[in-house]
Design a protein around this motif. Structure first.
Motif, PDB file in Angstrom:
ATOM      1  N   MET A   1       0.754  -1.211  -0.003  1.00 24.33           N
ATOM      2  CA  MET A   1       0.065  -0.027   0.060  1.00 24.33           C
ATOM      3  C   MET A   1       0.976   1.307   0.259  1.00 24.33           C
ATOM      4  O   MET A   1       1.858   1.241   0.644  1.00 24.33           O
TER       5      MET A   1
ATOM      6  N   GLU B   1      -7.290   6.497   2.745  1.00 24.59           N
ATOM      7  CA  GLU B   1      -7.912   5.713   3.580  1.00 24.59           C
ATOM      8  C   GLU B   1      -8.337   6.133   4.976  1.00 24.59           C
ATOM      9  O   GLU B   1      -9.299   6.081   5.438  1.00 24.59           O
ATOM     10  N   HIS B   2      -7.322   7.024   5.404  1.00 24.74           N
ATOM     11  CA  HIS B   2      -7.580   7.439   6.747  1.00 24.74           C
ATOM     12  C   HIS B   2      -8.549   8.609   6.515  1.00 24.74           C
ATOM     13  O   HIS B   2      -9.611   9.131   7.433  1.00 24.74           O
TER      14      HIS B   2
ATOM     15  N   THR C   1      -2.216   6.321  -0.588  1.00 24.55           N
ATOM     16  CA  THR C   1      -3.404   5.135  -0.429  1.00 24.55           C
ATOM     17  C   THR C   1      -3.726   5.605   0.952  1.00 24.55           C
ATOM     18  O   THR C   1      -4.935   5.343   1.411  1.00 24.55           O
ATOM     19  N   LEU C   2      -2.809   5.151   1.890  1.00 25.21           N
ATOM     20  CA  LEU C   2      -2.939   5.138   3.272  1.00 25.21           C
ATOM     21  C   LEU C   2      -3.554   6.278   3.827  1.00 25.21           C
ATOM     22  O   LEU C   2      -4.654   6.542   4.635  1.00 25.21           O
TER      23      LEU C   2
ATOM     24  N   GLU D   1       1.848   5.140   0.459  1.00 25.58           N
ATOM     25  CA  GLU D   1       1.555   6.509   1.449  1.00 25.58           C
ATOM     26  C   GLU D   1       0.422   7.340   1.162  1.00 25.58           C
ATOM     27  O   GLU D   1      -0.393   7.369   2.034  1.00 25.58           O
TER      28      GLU D   1
ATOM     29  N   TYR E   1       2.532  11.411  11.225  1.00 23.49           N
ATOM     30  CA  TYR E   1       2.702  10.160  11.967  1.00 23.49           C
ATOM     31  C   TYR E   1       3.065  10.554  13.459  1.00 23.49           C
ATOM     32  O   TYR E   1       4.054  11.217  13.636  1.00 23.49           O
TER      33      TYR E   1
END
Length: 172
Positions: free
Chosen positions: A1, A9-10, A5-6, A3, A106
């Motif tokens: 996956m 998704e969030h 896409t992550l 970054e 992060y």
């Protein structure tokens, strides 16, 4: 996956949590030091945002994403998301187009929102005027809107970011 896409998704997890007023999910997605500027220009903290959902003061019945852009940085990302909102805020009905600019970072290995701005889309017509004004060194009230303009806006934002800070704080 990837970054990107992550991050997307969030953003979707956040949209779902806002739709269902899932305070637990919102609490996990939002950093405890959140700085949120709502569409009235009020600066709110995380607890005020959570309480609006917990108490039912804010109740979304539809949040439709019409456009989304993601700018990846070292350990963070900026998202600019256009949405169509429906629901209620207190006794008032909500039916408007909004632009959310969020900074995801992060923290302890998890992506969290550290800053967000909500802006009614009717302000987008001000983008080209603002782009002209920013070059004349006026306050950077709508920096987030630059990300929605043509590709040159992202470069302008990066070049002007420090100047905007200096203008708003009076520091040089």
């Amino acid at each position: 996956m990837t970054e990107k896409t992550l991050v997307i998704e969030h953003e979707e997890m956040l949209r779902q949590a806002m739709l269902t007023s899932n305070v637990k999910a919102l609490d996990e997605l939002i950093d405890h030091d959140l700085i949120f500027v709502n569409h009235f220009g009020q600066v709110l903290k995380k607890e005020a945002d959570l309480e609006a959902h917990r108490s039912g003061v804010v109740n979304f019945t539809a949040i439709t994403v019409t456009e989304q852009r993601v700018k990846l940085l070292d350990l963070s990302a900026i998202t600019v998301t256009r949405v169509s909102l429906e629901g209620n805020a207190g006794a008032d009905s909500i039916e408007e187009e909004m632009c959310y600019t969020r900074v995801w970072q992060y923290i302890d290995g998890k992506l969290k929102i550290i800053s967000a701005i909500a802006d009614p889309l009717n302000n987008l017509e001000k983008v080209s005027k603002f782009e002209t004004d920013i070059n004349k060194r006026t306050p950077c009230k709508r920096v987030s809107l630059l990300l929605l303009a043509e590709g040159r806006a992202a470069n302008l934002l990066q070049r002007k970011w420090n100047e905007c800070f200096w203008i708003e704080t009076g520091n040089r």
